[in-house]
Design a protein around this motif. Structure first.
Motif, mmCIF file in Angstrom:
data_model
loop_
_atom_site.group_PDB
_atom_site.id
_atom_site.type_symbol
_atom_site.label_atom_id
_atom_site.label_comp_id
_atom_site.label_asym_id
_atom_site.label_seq_id
_atom_site.Cartn_x
_atom_site.Cartn_y
_atom_site.Cartn_z
ATOM 1 N N GLY A 161 15.484 -18.205 -22.138
ATOM 2 C CA GLY A 161 16.235 -19.324 -21.602
ATOM 3 C C GLY A 161 16.614 -19.213 -20.148
ATOM 4 N N VAL A 162 17.461 -20.150 -19.731
ATOM 5 C CA VAL A 162 17.909 -20.269 -18.343
ATOM 6 C C VAL A 162 19.402 -20.568 -18.335
ATOM 7 N N TYR A 163 20.014 -20.432 -17.158
ATOM 8 C CA TYR A 163 21.459 -20.647 -17.057
ATOM 9 C C TYR A 163 21.873 -22.055 -17.454
ATOM 10 N N GLU A 164 21.022 -23.044 -17.174
ATOM 11 C CA GLU A 164 21.371 -24.415 -17.534
ATOM 12 C C GLU A 164 21.653 -24.557 -19.022
ATOM 13 N N THR A 186 15.570 -9.624 -9.240
ATOM 14 C CA THR A 186 15.386 -10.619 -10.297
ATOM 15 C C THR A 186 16.643 -10.683 -11.148
ATOM 16 N N ASN A 187 17.133 -11.899 -11.390
ATOM 17 C CA ASN A 187 18.378 -12.033 -12.150
ATOM 18 C C ASN A 187 18.115 -12.224 -13.638
ATOM 19 N N SER A 188 19.172 -12.521 -14.387
ATOM 20 C CA SER A 188 19.085 -12.579 -15.850
ATOM 21 C C SER A 188 18.233 -13.728 -16.357
ATOM 22 N N GLU A 189 18.021 -14.750 -15.555
ATOM 23 C CA GLU A 189 17.204 -15.885 -16.005
ATOM 24 C C GLU A 189 15.803 -15.843 -15.406
ATOM 25 N N ARG A 190 15.337 -14.653 -15.037
ATOM 26 C CA ARG A 190 13.982 -14.454 -14.506
ATOM 27 C C ARG A 190 13.800 -15.078 -13.126
ATOM 28 N N ARG A 191 14.855 -15.188 -12.357
ATOM 29 C CA ARG A 191 14.746 -15.792 -11.034
ATOM 30 C C ARG A 191 14.684 -14.700 -9.961
ATOM 31 N N ILE A 192 13.618 -14.732 -9.197
ATOM 32 C CA ILE A 192 13.392 -13.754 -8.133
ATOM 33 C C ILE A 192 13.932 -14.312 -6.828
ATOM 34 N N SER A 193 14.781 -13.536 -6.178
ATOM 35 C CA SER A 193 15.405 -13.953 -4.922
ATOM 36 C C SER A 193 15.282 -12.845 -3.896
ATOM 37 N N ARG A 194 15.386 -13.226 -2.656
ATOM 38 C CA ARG A 194 15.284 -12.261 -1.559
ATOM 39 C C ARG A 194 16.637 -11.663 -1.218
ATOM 40 N N GLN A 195 16.664 -10.350 -1.030
ATOM 41 C CA GLN A 195 17.747 -9.718 -0.273
ATOM 42 C C GLN A 195 17.215 -9.503 1.128
#
Length: 931
Positions: A162-165, A461-470
């Motif tokens: 799932g996702v945060y939504e 990568t966060n808990s909802e499989r979202r990859i973000s840049r630091q």
């Protein structure tokens, strides 16, 4: 919030950088701004889909944690300053010699969810593909390994469906083993906002302890420790008798239902004793689950950190599979990870029992594929040592060279004292870290200075499989280097330079993406092949995205995709894209709504799990210890303890104890208590509260030897692990409690931290303009003034103002330098009664007349200086007395108090505490009327 770091070169003023918070697994977007004078400010990124501008108290205080105080700034060998070449040569030589003499399994890496994905990738590649051992494990083993194991057993892959939504779209949200309000505050805010908009939404909290999250819940089930399997087994049996059972989904997309149901029915007769819940509570929970279609079950450490953690995960997943409530909006099991890049570590194979790109180390086809892709000389052919096993192997000499990266196992591992002895006796230990003084650094032969948040460059990568840049917005301090660069430099010196000739994290990410797509074609869930050809420029501009993102979904056009093999593994009906949000940027991706899992037959597995309770307590150790986090601190406090604001809420280690237990044991509120297990003992402050159930005690994990004299709670925890996942059981420990009778107690505020404190108990916290300290003594010093001068190394030129009450024994001593308070020390035979938050403020004011100095000695403000009381809202430094006064004046709601004082209007983590104060006030009114 804004801070001006000292002692580091900063980029040109006016820089405004989008990056990602380095704390929990929510993965909040942050905007960091650097002014011309070097001042750094942070705010939530309103465009980041994880948080939409929200930040918790820790995220809001990030700018206060980036100074260089205590930083490790250059390599050290045996405590002396060394050059990088010498240090790297030594590490490479020692590891190579150990491998040559004793084999590849004689070396190990212990890494961290604080690493970026690019760091993780090269560490895993070096260990598994070039050294040839799988002895690389991560501190994420301590927080979510049971989720990984449960996912793999049920789905055939470590897939978060799932996702945060879904938390906002569900009609029922179950939080089991999750103190969402304090551990994932931004998700708590999103859930609270959704519930406010839709009051019919129901929230159920399953937790032995009435945490702050309970204030949002419609139902709190105070379950027995480790009673979760029984509860969800009973739910499965109930669902099998109800119209909620989805026979078509079970038939077409699963296997093993009959066996799982038989195991579930076996525990029904004992469910009350196994769960500790009443029949009415159980029936009410089962009824609301049965009759609500859109259900999300969120679980975290209270489920995972157990000797039956994997079975708990599968018991939860079984119920969602049985009802087909998975992968659709507002439906599904949802693992909430603890660290910022625990998921990224899973993606690259950072766990000892996994390969990169979600491939399986036990699968020879997968091993051959990874070896061929890496062009590696060898590939690990069996799982390596998991965290607890790893340190046991260090202790008995099987592992002779150990590299610890970005984590503090002497504090965080179970049986922590035994871990400390193992590391101390290991022939060769390397530690890469940002801080010089940690409990683990003390045992390193080689210290390597790493980059910290604000300096690092990579992805998470966060808990909802979202990859973000630091992204970096600070220059590298001193001689510190990126973890990926350090690892690659060692790999080159070991003879593997060609495979580790990366010049930037962008190149590593591109290789990681390419491996995820290599011979995949839908066979594996993790596929970000659309980013395999990413240039450095595109990497720098990379927007947050969810995986999977195979090549056809990202380039050349943002359209849904199909797969030649494994068609429909993703529910493409929900794979929509946000036009204008960047090339191929997904909006929402959910897995499994249409079945098609990742086992060979594309069916999910029901797992038959047994509901049993291991009774750990006994006559000698009659209480159950539960460990966990508090709102404003992070892990072992190396960063958050730098913030005075974050340390103001709970400034010393404590134990939550039920009032009845405290009375039975003769423990008074704020007294010191000794907690003992067969493995060790700690000394902490008693916090007596009805939120804690009888027979149990809660102690936070954060305090280390750097911040308290004896509060490393994991020294009490045995090395009991889940047999499937290897995750330690950190929440069900048998202990005993007793009051600790000190001869004297002390409290101090000072401009500087003391050196050596000759006391049986001490705890330190950062405050504005200095430090505060709590302490206790088995016997009083012969001369208090001399003790103060020696502990704080005060110059002899400072004069002391002293007070002594001969009847009570109270002592007060204050030292001033001109009109500035240097140190105020208060001692008493009982816990010191001083207005602590007010005393702290005296370090930053002018004391230019005798009246002000006498007020300091009194330890409480005069009538013209109101006392804010203990901090409730860290974001705006609002105290309990201020909130109480607002309530007394007529503020009857949390929002009303927020409008008046700002409390609860930033991160929202304190709203539950404010609500509790309001409810207590409302209860007092009829009681007063009755009198």
């Amino acid at each position: 919030m804004t801070a001006r770091p000292e002692g580091s070169t900063r980029p040109a003023g006016g820089a405004c950088i989008k990056t990602t918070c380095p704390y929990c697994g929510v993965g909040c977007g942050v905007i960091a701004s650097v002014a011309k004078d070097g001042t750094v400010s942070v705010q939530g990124d309103p465009e980041h889909p994880s948080n939409y501008g929200r930040l918790c108290s820790k995220g809001s205080a990030l700018a206060e944690t980036i100074d260089l105080d205590g930083r490790l700034l250059y390599p050290e060998i045996d405590g002396r300053h060394a050059g990088w070449d010498e240090a790297l040569d030594l590490v490479a030589r020692k590891f190579s010699e150990t491998i040559a003499q004793h084999g590849p399994d004689a070396v190990a890496f212990y890494v961290s969810g604080q690493l970026l994905t690019e760091d993780y990738y090269v560490a895993n590649k070096l260990m598994k593909g070039f050294i040839g051992s799988a002895n690389i494990d991560t501190n994420s083993r301590l927080c979510m390994a049971s989720s990984v194991a449960g996912h793999r057993r049920a789905f055939g892959a470590d897939t978060v469906p799932g996702v945060y939504e879904d938390l906002e779209e569900a009609d029922l949200v179950i939080l089991t083993g999750s103190n969402l309000a304090w551990c994932h505050p931004v998700l708590y805010q999103r859930l609270a906002a959704a519930k406010q908009k839709r009051p019919d939404m129901k929230v159920v909290l399953i937790d032995p302890r009435r945490s702050m999250t309970a204030d949002l819940a419609d139902m709190h089930l105070a379950i027995r420790p480790d009673g979760d399997v029984a509860l969800f087994n009973g739910l499965l049996a109930h669902l099998a008798r109800s119209p909620a059972l989805d026979d078509d989904f079970i038939r077409d997309h699963t296997s093993g239902f009959a066996e799982a149901l038989e195991a579930a029915r076996a525990s029904e007769a004992d469910i009350i004793s196994l769960t500790g819940l009443s029949q009415g509570e159980i029936e009410a929970f089962y009824r609301v689950f049965e009759t609500t279609q859109r259900v999300v079950t969120c679980y975290s450490q209270g489920v995972n950190q157990s000797s039956s953690g994997t079975d708990k995960v599968n018991a939860i997943i079984n119920c969602h599979l049985a009802t087909g409530r998975i992968g659709r909006p507002g439906m599904g099991p949802f693992s909430l990870t603890g660290q910022p890049n625990a998921m990224g570590g899973r993606e690259v194979g950072g766990l000892a029992n996994m390969l990169a790109a979600h491939m399986a180390i036990e699968n020879p086809e997968h091993r051959e594929r990874v070896q061929r892709f890496w062009n590696a000389p060898v590939i690990a052919d069996k799982p390596g040592k998991k965290a607890v096993e790893m340190f046991e192997a260090v202790a008995d000499g099987r592992i002779k060279a150990l590299w610890i990266m970005g984590t503090n196992p002497v504090v965080s591992m179970p049986d922590a004292d035994a871990v400390a002895r193992a590391i101390r006796n290991c022939p060769f230990v390397v530690v890469s870290d940002i801080m010089r003084e940690t409990d683990t650094c003390a045992y390193a032969h080689v210290l390597l200075p790493a980059l910290g948040w604000g300096e690092k460059d990579g992805t998470v990568t966060n808990s909802e499989r979202r990859i973000s840049r630091q992204r970096p917005f600070l220059e590298a301090p001193g001689e510190a280097r990126a973890d990926w660069r350090i690892i690659c430099d060692v790999a080159a010196r070991m003879g593997f330079g060609e495979a580790f000739a990366f010049q930037s994290p962008a190149e590593i990410f591109a290789e990681h993406a390419a491996l995820s797509a290599f011979e995949n074609e839908g066979a594996r869930d993790f596929d970000i092949g659309g980013y395999a050809g990413l240039s450095r420029g595109k990497y720098d501009e990379l927007e947050p995205f969810q995986w999977p993102a195979p090549a056809r979904s990202v380039y050349p056009s943002p359209l849904p995709y199909s797969r030649r093999r494994g068609e429909g593994a993703i529910d493409v009906s929900t794979l929509s894209f946000m036009q204008g949000a960047g090339e191929g940027q997904e909006r929402v991706i959910r897995f499994f709504a249409n079945g098609n899992f990742y086992h060979p037959d594309r069916k999910a597995r029901f797992i038959a799990v047994q509901a049993t309770i291991t009774e750990r307590i006994n006559v000698a150790y009659p209480l159950v210890l539960n460990t966990g986090r508090i709102r404003d601190q992070w892990h072992t406090m190396t960063r958050t303890a730098k913030s005075a604001r974050l340390s103001s809420h709970l400034a010393e280690p404590f134990a939550e104890i039920n009032p009845a237990d405290a009375a039975e044991l003769g423990i008074e509120d704020a007294a010191l208590v000794r907690i003992t297990s067969p493995h060790g003992e700690i000394l902490v402050r008693a916090l007596i509260t009805p939120r804690q159930p009888r027979g149990a005690v809660f102690v936070p994990i954060h305090w280390t030897d750097q911040f308290a004299s004896n509060a490393r709670v994991d020294a009490l925890v045995p090395s009991v692990t889940d047999p499937v996942s290897g995750q330690p059981a950190l929440k069900h420990v048998a202990v005993s409690l007793e009051p600790y009778r000190a001869a004297y107690y002390g409290f101090a505020v000072s401009q500087t931290r003391p050196g050596s404190v000759n006391a049986c108990y001490s705890a330190f916290a950062k405050v504005e303009h200095g430090y505060r300290m709590e302490c206790a003594f088995t016997e009083a010093p012969d001369d208090w003034e001399t003790w103060c001068r020696e502990a704080w190394r005060l110059p002899g030129t400072l004069s002391a103002l002293a007070y002594h009450d001969r009847e009570s024994g109270d002592r007060r001593i204050a030292f001033f330098d001109g009109d500035k308070l240097v140190l105020a020390f208060y001692a008493a035979r009982t816990p010191v009664v001083v207005s602590r938050n007010w005393a702290v403020t005296q370090l930053g004011v002018t004391h230019d007349n005798p009246r002000r100095r006498i007020t300091v000695m009194a330890g409480r403000p005069g009538a013209d200086q109101p006392d804010p009381g203990a901090t409730v809202c860290s974001c705006f430094s609002v105290g309990v007395n201020q909130i109480a006064a607002a309530i007394e004046s007529g503020c009857g709601s949390v929002d009303g108090i927020g409008a008046l004082l700002k409390a609860g209007t930033n991160c929202g983590s304190c709203r539950s505490e404010i609500s509790a104060m309001l409810q207590a006030h409302l209860r007092e009114i009829p009681a007063q009327a009755a009198e």
